[in-house]
Each structure stands twice: as C-alpha cells, then as structure tokens.
Design an enzyme around this catalytic site. Structure first.
Site, PDB file in Angstrom:
ATOM      1  CG  HIS A 174     -12.658  -0.004   4.927  1.00 58.90           C
ATOM      2  ND1 HIS A 174     -11.927  -0.489   5.995  1.00 58.90           N
ATOM      3  CD2 HIS A 174     -11.760   0.608   4.102  1.00 58.90           C
ATOM      4  CE1 HIS A 174     -10.650  -0.186   5.818  1.00 58.90           C
ATOM      5  NE2 HIS A 174     -10.527   0.482   4.689  1.00 58.90           N
ATOM      6  CB  CYS A 213      -2.148  -2.587   5.273  1.00 65.42           C
ATOM      7  SG  CYS A 213      -3.847  -1.943   5.248  1.00 65.42           S
ATOM      8  CG  HIS A 267     -11.393   1.152  -0.452  1.00 65.89           C
ATOM      9  ND1 HIS A 267     -11.489  -0.154  -0.016  1.00 65.89           N
ATOM     10  CD2 HIS A 267     -10.473   1.748   0.363  1.00 65.89           C
ATOM     11  CE1 HIS A 267     -10.671  -0.337   1.004  1.00 65.89           C
ATOM     12  NE2 HIS A 267     -10.037   0.796   1.246  1.00 65.89           N
ATOM     13  CG  ASP A 295      -1.962  -1.129   1.162  1.00 64.67           C
ATOM     14  OD1 ASP A 295      -1.893  -1.955   0.234  1.00 64.67           O
ATOM     15  OD2 ASP A 295      -2.810  -1.199   2.059  1.00 64.67           O
ATOM     16  CE  LYS A 352      -4.170  -4.007   1.194  1.00 64.09           C
ATOM     17  NZ  LYS A 352      -4.883  -3.034   2.015  1.00 64.09           N
ATOM     18  CG  HIS A 388      -8.812   5.222   2.455  1.00 67.51           C
ATOM     19  ND1 HIS A 388      -9.868   5.069   3.331  1.00 67.51           N
ATOM     20  CD2 HIS A 388      -8.253   3.989   2.317  1.00 67.51           C
ATOM     21  CE1 HIS A 388      -9.943   3.798   3.712  1.00 67.51           C
ATOM     22  NE2 HIS A 388      -8.978   3.125   3.095  1.00 67.51           N
ATOM     23  CG  ASP A 397      -6.602  -0.012   1.031  1.00 68.94           C
ATOM     24  OD1 ASP A 397      -6.355  -1.220   1.205  1.00 68.94           O
ATOM     25  OD2 ASP A 397      -6.984   0.738   1.940  1.00 68.94           O
TER      26      ASP A 397
END
Length: 200
Positions: free
Chosen positions: A62, A143, A53, A9, A101, A76, A51
């Site tokens: 989340h 993470c 999203h 990340d 992810k 984010h 990440d």
C-alpha cells in the site's frame, strides 16, 4: 431506529499540508465539528475511522517510495506520527468509537478496521441497534466511497452529507457519488440532519 455519524479519515495527512493532503480537508474537519455542536443530538453514536499504517513496512504494498497513486501511495498516516492524528479542527472528544484500519495491509473502507477491543464497525452498529448512517470525511473518491458502499452492504440506510466530504479529484469524486446514489445512498447536505431539541 438509531442513527450513527461515520467520520472517515479526517486526519492531518489527508488535509492541507499533509503527505496526501486534499483541498477542503480542513474545512470538512471544522464543518463536522459545527454539525456536532449544532445538531449532535441527532446521532445516537459517533464513529470515526483512521488510517493507521505500520511504520517501517510497505503495509502489503500500500505504501511505496515510487507510488502509482492507484494501488500504492507515499508514506502516510503512520501509527504514532502527527500525520495519523485527527485534524485539530475535528472535535475528537465527541467521538464514541475509534476505528483503526490498514494496520499492515491496504484498507480503504472503515468497515475493514477495528476498535481497540477488536470490534469492527458492523459489530459496533449491531450492538447499538444502528439502522441509519450519515457518512462524512475524506476522501470522497476513495475511503468515503468504500465506507459508504460497505454500510449499504451491511444493511444500513445511508446518507452522504455532500458538504462535509472532500475528494482527491473532481471527476473521480463525482463518479463516486453517482455510484453511491445508484447503490442506494441518499446524497444530501448537512441541513438535512435533524435539529437538536432546544434546551429547557
């Protein structure tokens, strides 16, 4: 024996100026690139997670406009936005496998994601005969912690390169490293990575 570098990340939203920026994040990005430039031959495989999203969604609770910073967070790393991209100081062209992810759900460990072909890290490691993993990235206490614990659970020998990670808070980062050491991870600096053979 095959060694992989797992970059967790290192994204714009997790570095200085990002929506969840961590102090030292940009330095981590630059340090990982320096490691790959100087000793990249020590790795048979370079894997990086992001990440990623979904926009217009709370992603399973989340993401929230009223986050508690424990289970929910401000928006984010929304897919397709600059915040979700790798930090520009990270040499993304050196990455062999890109893992996304948190698509519509909470996800902290890189092992919860998949590449563009639907393969998770465990499957990728198995296909490449990976036995040893060096973990770097952001954030130590979230993470990075989750990813390193899952690598241990997956059966790899794990080293966390402590000069190439950055955490949200000092106390929780120190606790995460203690937990990882107790679980069997080796805590070393990037100096421990084998030097690349000199060119003839």
């Amino acid at each position: 024996m095959s060694r992989a570098l797992l970059i967790v990340d290192v994204q714009n939203d997790f570095t200085e100026g990002g929506s969840l920026g961590v102090a030292g994040g940009a330095a981590v990005a630059a340090g990982i690139t320096r490691l790959l430039d100087e000793r990249g031959d020590a790795y048979d495989l370079v894997v990086a997670s992001r990440d990623w999203h979904d926009g217009g969604s709370d992603n399973g609770g989340h993401i929230s406009d009223h986050p508690d910073f424990v289970d929910s967070w401000p928006p984010h790393c929304i897919s397709g936005t600059p915040g979700a991209e790798y930090h520009p100081a990270l040499a993304s062209d050196r990455i062999d496998v890109h893992i996304k992810k948190g698509q519509g759900k909470p996800a902290y460990s890189a092992f919860e994601g998949a590449d563009d072909f639907g393969k998770g890290i465990s499957e990728v490691f198995q296909a490449h005969g990976v036995t040893d993993v060096d973990v770097v990235g952001i954030a130590t206490d979230h993470c990075v912690r989750a990813s390193a614990l899952d690598a241990l659970q997956d059966g790899e020998r794990v080293r966390v390169l402590t000069d190439l990670i950055a955490g949200v808070a000092d106390a929780s980062s120190a606790a995460a490293l203690q937990e990882l050491a107790a679980a069997g991870a080796e805590l070393v600096t990037s100096d421990a990575v084998g030097a690349a053979p000199s060119a003839e």
